[in-house]
Design a protein around this motif. Structure first.
Motif, short mmCIF file in Angstrom:
data_model
loop_
_atom_site.label_atom_id
_atom_site.label_comp_id
_atom_site.label_asym_id
_atom_site.label_seq_id
_atom_site.Cartn_x
_atom_site.Cartn_y
_atom_site.Cartn_z
N VAL A 39 0.78 -1.32 -0.26
CA VAL A 39 0.40 -0.03 0.01
C VAL A 39 0.73 0.99 0.17
O VAL A 39 0.76 2.55 -0.77
N ASP A 40 1.23 1.29 0.44
CA ASP A 40 3.12 2.38 0.97
C ASP A 40 3.52 2.43 -0.38
O ASP A 40 3.46 3.58 -1.06
N ALA A 41 4.26 0.96 -1.36
CA ALA A 41 4.42 1.18 -2.61
C ALA A 41 3.67 1.83 -3.54
O ALA A 41 3.91 3.02 -4.54
N PHE A 51 1.97 7.29 -6.30
CA PHE A 51 1.39 8.08 -6.98
C PHE A 51 1.99 9.98 -6.28
O PHE A 51 1.80 10.96 -7.10
N ARG A 52 2.69 9.68 -5.21
CA ARG A 52 3.63 10.89 -4.79
C ARG A 52 4.42 11.41 -5.87
O ARG A 52 4.78 12.39 -6.03
N ALA A 53 5.24 10.44 -6.91
CA ALA A 53 6.34 10.20 -7.72
C ALA A 53 5.34 11.55 -8.52
O ALA A 53 6.20 11.93 -9.19
N CYS A 54 3.95 11.25 -8.85
CA CYS A 54 3.47 11.85 -9.98
C CYS A 54 3.35 13.08 -10.37
O CYS A 54 2.38 13.91 -10.80
N ALA A 55 2.76 13.47 -8.18
CA ALA A 55 1.63 13.84 -8.50
C ALA A 55 1.85 16.26 -8.19
O ALA A 55 3.35 16.12 -8.32
N GLY A 56 1.04 16.13 -9.20
CA GLY A 56 1.44 17.59 -9.68
C GLY A 56 2.43 17.78 -10.75
O GLY A 56 2.83 18.98 -11.38
N ARG A 57 2.81 16.34 -11.55
CA ARG A 57 3.46 17.05 -12.04
C ARG A 57 2.67 16.40 -13.79
O ARG A 57 2.81 16.54 -14.98
N GLY A 84 13.30 -1.37 5.74
CA GLY A 84 12.67 0.30 5.49
C GLY A 84 13.31 0.75 3.70
O GLY A 84 12.76 1.67 3.06
N VAL A 85 14.69 -0.06 3.24
CA VAL A 85 15.54 0.81 2.49
C VAL A 85 14.09 1.13 1.28
O VAL A 85 15.02 1.96 0.59
N ALA A 86 14.01 -1.00 1.22
CA ALA A 86 13.04 -0.94 -0.57
C ALA A 86 11.48 0.39 0.34
O ALA A 86 11.81 0.57 -0.71
N VAL A 87 10.89 0.13 1.04
CA VAL A 87 9.92 1.23 0.99
C VAL A 87 10.52 2.46 0.82
O VAL A 87 9.60 3.40 0.04
N LEU A 88 11.32 2.94 0.92
CA LEU A 88 12.30 4.44 0.91
C LEU A 88 11.97 4.23 -0.04
O LEU A 88 12.00 5.46 -1.36
N CYS A 89 12.73 4.02 -0.86
CA CYS A 89 13.39 3.45 -2.18
C CYS A 89 12.17 3.88 -3.60
O CYS A 89 12.87 3.94 -5.03
N VAL A 90 11.00 2.97 -3.20
CA VAL A 90 9.83 3.27 -4.43
C VAL A 90 9.81 4.29 -4.81
O VAL A 90 10.39 4.48 -6.22
N GLU A 91 9.42 5.47 -4.24
CA GLU A 91 9.07 7.23 -5.00
C GLU A 91 9.69 7.65 -5.92
O GLU A 91 10.10 8.03 -6.80
N PRO A 92 11.72 7.28 -4.99
CA PRO A 92 12.41 8.09 -6.23
C PRO A 92 12.70 7.33 -7.55
O PRO A 92 13.44 7.20 -8.63
N VAL A 137 7.12 -1.56 -8.59
CA VAL A 137 8.82 -1.34 -7.98
C VAL A 137 8.06 -1.50 -6.05
O VAL A 137 9.84 -2.50 -6.34
N GLY A 138 7.29 -1.49 -6.02
CA GLY A 138 7.35 -1.91 -4.34
C GLY A 138 7.84 -3.14 -4.13
O GLY A 138 7.91 -3.71 -3.25
N ALA A 139 6.65 -4.15 -4.64
CA ALA A 139 6.63 -5.64 -4.63
C ALA A 139 7.75 -6.54 -5.59
O ALA A 139 8.61 -7.42 -4.40
N VAL A 140 9.12 -5.68 -6.59
CA VAL A 140 9.50 -6.23 -6.57
C VAL A 140 11.48 -6.01 -5.56
O VAL A 140 12.07 -6.26 -5.02
N LEU A 141 10.91 -4.67 -5.04
CA LEU A 141 11.81 -4.26 -4.30
C LEU A 141 11.94 -4.92 -2.31
O LEU A 141 12.67 -5.21 -1.17
#
Length: 170
Positions: free
Chosen positions: A13-15, A20-26, A151-159, A46-50
């Motif tokens: 869900v976080d992924a 969404f946040r990666a594309c928000a406002g674009r 933690g690193v995996a979920v924090l890397c999804v957006e970038p 991407v989240g599922a893979v990470l």
């Protein structure tokens, strides 16, 4: 109780939100339902893979452990400790989202500014608290290792999503 299923669901869900946040406002279109759905699915993929990385780490720890039952219990205790701070964080996010969707326009904008904005910035702190919870709850080094990798995996999804699909959009 095994915390693996709720942790996986929470991570996925976080992924999706990260996508969404990666594309928000674009996207300047008024109707962006397709773009938002596509971005969420990209984040989910991407989240599922990470998130395979912490799953494989836990499996490797279990397979190489001399006492598998004890290692499983330790990882379970650590997973429960990891889940507790994330549950508090997820509840705050859900309340903020509920306010955003339920309130009138001005109030929902305020909910976004004072709720979702700061909560997004607090994601690394929530992950750090989860790692600490894993250790405090008896997970030890093995649970901390799996927790840090998760933690690193979920924090890397957006970038990753941003660089792959949205880096050109301003």
């Amino acid at each position: 109780m095994t915390p693996a299923v709720p942790l996986v669901v929470l991570g996925l869900v976080d992924a999706a939100f990260s996508g969404f946040r990666a594309c928000a406002g674009r996207d300047a279109r008024i109707r962006k339902h397709r773009a938002v759905t596509r971005a969420a699915l990209r984040g989910l993929t991407v989240g599922a893979v990470l998130l395979l990385a912490p799953a494989l780490t836990a499996a490797l720890l279990l397979l190489t452990a001399p006492a598998r039952a004890r290692t499983y219990d330790t990882l379970t205790d650590g997973g429960i400790g990891y889940l507790l701070p994330l549950t508090v964080y997820a509840t705050a996010v859900l309340l903020s989202l509920a306010a955003y969707f339920a309130l009138p326009f001005r109030a929902s904008t305020l909910a976004m500014v004072i709720g979702l904005g700061p909560l997004t910035l607090m994601r690394p702190l929530a992950v750090a608290a989860a790692c600490l919870g894993a250790v405090i709850n008896g997970g030890g080094g093995s649970a901390l290792l799996v927790g840090v990798i998760a933690g690193v995996a979920v924090l890397c999804v957006e970038p990753v999503v941003h660089r792959r699909w949205y880096h050109h959009a301003l």
